[in-house]
Motif scaffolding. Structure first.
Motif, PDB file in Angstrom:
ATOM      1  N   ALA A 270       0.834  -1.199   0.000  1.00  0.00           N
ATOM      2  CA  ALA A 270       0.000   0.000   0.000  1.00  0.00           C
ATOM      3  C   ALA A 270       0.862   1.240   0.000  1.00  0.00           C
ATOM      4  CB  ALA A 270      -0.922   0.017   1.224  1.00  0.00           C
TER       5      ALA A 270
ATOM      6  N   GLY B 119       1.138   3.460   3.814  1.00  0.00           N
ATOM      7  CA  GLY B 119       0.760   2.383   4.726  1.00  0.00           C
ATOM      8  C   GLY B 119       0.705   2.844   6.178  1.00  0.00           C
TER       9      GLY B 119
ATOM     10  N   PRO C 166      -5.070   1.179   6.825  1.00  0.00           N
ATOM     11  CA  PRO C 166      -5.685   0.716   5.565  1.00  0.00           C
ATOM     12  C   PRO C 166      -6.759   1.654   5.018  1.00  0.00           C
ATOM     13  CG  PRO C 166      -6.207  -0.743   7.414  1.00  0.00           C
ATOM     14  CD  PRO C 166      -5.174   0.205   7.903  1.00  0.00           C
TER      15      PRO C 166
ATOM     16  N   ASP D 209      -6.254   3.371   1.419  1.00  0.00           N
ATOM     17  CA  ASP D 209      -7.183   3.099   0.318  1.00  0.00           C
ATOM     18  C   ASP D 209      -7.671   4.387  -0.333  1.00  0.00           C
ATOM     19  OD1 ASP D 209      -7.063   0.430   0.431  1.00  0.00           O
ATOM     20  OD2 ASP D 209      -9.110   0.102   1.195  1.00  0.00           O
TER      21      ASP D 209
END
Lengths: 446, 446
Positions: B213, B216, B220, B224
């Protein structure tokens, strides 16, 4: 059905005042205009010294050329350095950054390449006495100025300290005078109470000039006023001197009687002369045009080259009637050349009137609240001169989004002496040597 | 008769957030404080990417260290690079610019040297993929970004043009994400309609990240949201990739399955990792302190080194409880160390409470009107996040005279997409080769 005529290709070499004003004059002409410049920005050169001295940022005096010309839909900008002109093939030879060659064909050529610093045949001075013509120059000088005080602060040898606190300026024209005033102001106001080991106000500023006066072009009255202001500021003027040597620790000058004197100084800045860039010699070779001693190209009264009606030379690099290298001359000659090309494209048969420079005056800033301004017979100095200087620069910065920012920066420096752009870049020094040996208790783990 | 007590000599290595906050905490202590830094300015590092992308000037993110500390009469600044520490003799060895050695004795030492870019053992990548830690780095990246579009404009080979219009960013932390957003905005908004041969909006931005990701560290949910915003902006994310090679024309990455892919790109920027500067290893050698893999120095709960109660390590280079390398951690640990020294000078006997980091949150700007902000359990993104980002930065820029200027620059870029600091420096290229031979009519005279 539309009438697709191939537009006339007009190539302008140089995006300074002359090139920019030429491009603008061609805005509504049925021409495909290409501006070739080694840099991607248009530089407001008269304020370069304020970038060097930490008042203005790069963005306040330099705008991307293609940003300035964004709405000129017939203008294209190329980041490249023109290296030669082939007047038979009607092609400009240029190099992209990195060196790859480019060929740019033209129907009309306007040369507006400006002048660069000259060391009168002593290019070896350049390493120790940088000139001030580009943004890189200005940022380099900013580093030298502010770092000199830092070096003086950590110097343990009193002689070394004195050398770091001595600033020598070669050339008593506007740039030299403006820099001299700036350095005295930085030393006396901007850095006030910031250092512990040194008194920054003790910094000496030496100004060397070959003629009998600083700002001689402003006439004896204003030159006298400027000299008095500089003396009051603490600038030491050495008139009638010729520099005969420059190295890392100072310079040597010769006076009118031939006596040589050595001046120790760790910062030497050079604003003494200009010379044409190599493309001017290439153009002269290719066209048979003559050059003056500094390499300026002699032009006809309509700014064309003799025998080459499709090539015009404008701005500082043009030699005509001993016109001075002023921004205003560049703007007017550039605009004239652009208009002449437009008229020729439009098919006007009448021979254009010769170029005539309208003297809108000249100005030099000396220090906070002090400037000299000469407009025809009007001579202004002191605070009145400074107000005139301010109005002139506000007028000329029109169209620059940064005008507001510049005014803000001027207000700050005028009110408090503090400068907003003092941060200087400092490329990484070479790797430090192995640390001195000594008792090392134990090895680290990781 | 006055009581002349020799004040305690406190030496602080580094003038970043940690060093500055340590010096400030010592303002009213009977101490002679010396801040040693390789640069003369304090850098507001969280906004360095905005200097690189042409929104802010150097002066808006970097203030002269001695200007910031001007009113701290017990603080002295030295422009020098610390090279070693001798804990027995209680001396810091340093070098002035140019290399001359300096010895700075101390009674208390606060180490706040920060971290520098790491290429994980591949320092040869640095020439092709500059990092972004200093003003010089930022100005170099500014040149690379804007010059890439200029080079694309003059490229005649379509493949070369595509390579100039491809920007690869290694590292999906805040700096990488911020740069990715900036480049897409420059391509799509700032340069809109300025080029003729290329469509700047077609520029590809590739973002390579080793983990699963981007951002990070924000958890999350925000990761996102950030990834979605970046995708909408047109950033191509390549997660779970490791860079295995970088050269002038692009980079090679390996994915989780071991498959290698080559990405041609003329601009590669590196924000992937950090490592401690050499002085950290020297300090560890001299004191027996342990270092983590990146070279951070392990400290006791009160930030001292084990067995060396007179040496404190703060900021990014301190290894304690896996605290992240955030400005806020540096400020709090620096202030803690400064206070601890002050208490010790004042003779307080009580053992200080261990250092405890109070998480005030972290923020990353993605593009105009989009940011992610995490403060404890509060997660903000999109326009709300952007407003929070703005307020946080306004608060932290307090005390910087340039806050007003920064707000102005943000207003301009937010309203119009145009950037005020696009001018990039461009050192003179090597002398051009002799122009191609051709018909040369006649020699010039002078």
């Amino acid at each position: 059905m539309e009438d697709h005529v191939t537009p006339r290709r007009v190539v302008i070499i140089g995006g300074g005042f002359a090139g920019l004003f030429a491009a603008r004059a061609l805005r509504h002409a049925p021409a495909a205009v290409t501006v070739i410049d080694r840099r991607a920005h248009h530089l407001f050169q008269p304020l370069l010294y304020q970038c060097a001295s930490g008042i203005l940022s790069e963005g306040q005096i330099a705008q991307p050329l293609r940003g300035v010309l964004r709405r000129h839909h017939n203008v294209d900008c190329l980041l490249a350095e023109a290296t030669d002109v082939d007047p038979q093939a009607k092609v400009v030879h240029a190099q992209r950054p990195g060196g790859e060659p480019l060929e740019v064909p033209y129907d009309d050529l306007i040369v507006a390449v400006g002048m660069r610093q000259s060391y009168f045949g002593h290019d070896e001075y350049a390493a120790h006495a940088p000139g001030m013509k580009t943004l890189d120059d200005a940022l380099g000088i900013r580093r030298r100025l502010y770092q000199a005080f830092e070096m003086a602060e950590t110097a343990t040898d009193p002689e070394e300290r004195r050398q770091w606190l001595t600033f020598a300026l070669v050339g008593g024209g506007p740039t030299g005078v403006e820099l001299a005033g700036q350095i005295r102001e930085i030393a006396g106001h901007t850095l006030d109470r910031e250092f512990r080991a040194i008194d920054s106000a003790q910094a000496r500023v030496l100004l060397f000039e070959g003629s009998d006066a600083v700002l001689g072009a402003f006439g004896p009255h204003l030159a006298d006023r400027a000299a008095r202001t500089l003396r009051n500021l603490g600038v030491e003027m050495h008139l009638g001197t010729m520099v005969t040597g420059v190295d890392a620790d100072g310079l040597t000058v010769k006076d009118r009687n031939g006596a040589s004197t050595r001046f120790p100084a760790r910062t030497v800045l050079w604003t003494a002369g200009v010379e044409a860039p190599p493309i001017a010699a290439a153009l002269a070779r290719a066209t048979g045009a003559s050059q003056d001693r500094a390499g300026r190209i002699a032009v006809e009264p309509d700014l064309t080259l003799a025998g080459h009606p499709d090539i015009r030379v404008t701005g500082d690099v043009m030699s005509l009637d001993r016109l001075p290298g002023l921004a205003e001359v560049a703007m007017q000659s550039g605009a004239y050349a652009g208009r002449a090309v437009r008229h020729s494209i439009e098919g006007r048969k009448r021979k254009p009137k010769p170029f005539k420079y309208v003297d809108l005056g000249s100005a030099a800033y000396i220090c906070r609240g002090r400037a000299v301004v000469k407009v025809g017979r009007i001579h202004l100095s002191g605070r009145t001169g400074w107000l005139a200087w301010l109005l002139i620069h506000l007028a000329f910065l029109t169209g620059f989004r940064s005008r507001f920012g510049a005014v803000l920066s001027w207000a700050v420096v005028f009110a408090s002496g503090s400068r907003r752009e003092r941060a200087f870049t400092m490329p990484d020094p070479p790797a430090p040597p192995v640390p001195p040996a000594g008792p090392k208790p134990s090895a680290p783990s990781s």
